[in-house]
Motif scaffolding. Structure first.
Motif, PDB file in Angstrom:
ATOM      1  N   ALA A   1      13.600  82.442  86.110  1.00 25.40           N
ATOM      2  CA  ALA A   1      14.698  81.647  85.550  1.00 25.40           C
ATOM      3  C   ALA A   1      14.183  80.322  84.998  1.00 25.40           C
ATOM      4  CB  ALA A   1      15.761  81.403  86.607  1.00 25.40           C
TER       5      ALA A   1
ATOM      6  N   LEU B   1      12.270  76.007  88.105  1.00 21.14           N
ATOM      7  CA  LEU B   1      13.704  76.155  87.884  1.00 21.14           C
ATOM      8  C   LEU B   1      14.366  74.814  87.600  1.00 21.14           C
ATOM      9  CD1 LEU B   1      16.216  77.975  87.872  1.00 21.14           C
ATOM     10  CD2 LEU B   1      16.378  77.591  90.325  1.00 21.14           C
TER      11      LEU B   1
ATOM     12  N   TRP C   1      12.559  85.255  91.305  1.00 20.85           N
ATOM     13  CA  TRP C   1      13.656  84.993  90.376  1.00 20.85           C
ATOM     14  C   TRP C   1      13.717  83.528  89.951  1.00 20.85           C
ATOM     15  CZ3 TRP C   1      17.515  81.548  91.356  1.00 20.85           C
ATOM     16  CH2 TRP C   1      17.696  81.144  92.672  1.00 20.85           C
ATOM     17  N   GLN C   2      13.351  82.614  90.836  1.00 23.02           N
ATOM     18  CA  GLN C   2      13.398  81.199  90.466  1.00 23.02           C
ATOM     19  C   GLN C   2      12.356  80.886  89.403  1.00 23.02           C
ATOM     20  OE1 GLN C   2      12.880  79.399  94.307  1.00 23.02           O
ATOM     21  NE2 GLN C   2      15.059  78.899  94.448  1.00 23.02           N
TER      22      GLN C   2
END
Length: 105
Positions: A81, A34, A77-78
């Protein structure tokens, strides 16, 4: 008179506790992906830096996603992303590079 403890048991009930070093539900690799993805988007004006950071963010993001899925760490999610931002930074860097080459001709 002392009482012998049976083999396999601890001498004190205080010894029966969880390890002080717990496992975190977060992946450090996902966080790195990220951060590198964000940096690649921010540095696309220097095309070689944005390109290198973007490629590294995409590779680390993909490996972190597979690690999170394999270890059941929930939604990565990191990592996702980081992968998306790394791809965006790579595309912006390459686009700027191509635009500079076309403008110089």
């Amino acid at each position: 008179m002392t009482t012998a403890t049976p083999p396999g048991s601890s001498a004190s009930p205080l010894d029966r506790h969880a390890s002080p070093v717990g496992t975190s539900g977060r992946s450090r690799r996902a966080t790195v992906a990220l951060v590198l993805g964000i940096l690649s988007v921010l540095t696309f004006l220097i095309p070689i830096v944005g390109l290198i950071l973007g490629i590294i963010a995409m590779v680390i993001g993909l490996t972190a996603r597979s690690d999170c899925r394999r270890k059941d760490r929930g939604t990565p999610w990191q990592a996702t992303a980081g992968y998306i931002l790394g791809g965006l930074g790579t595309l912006l860097s390459v686009g700027l590079w191509v635009a500079a080459i076309i403008a110089s001709n």
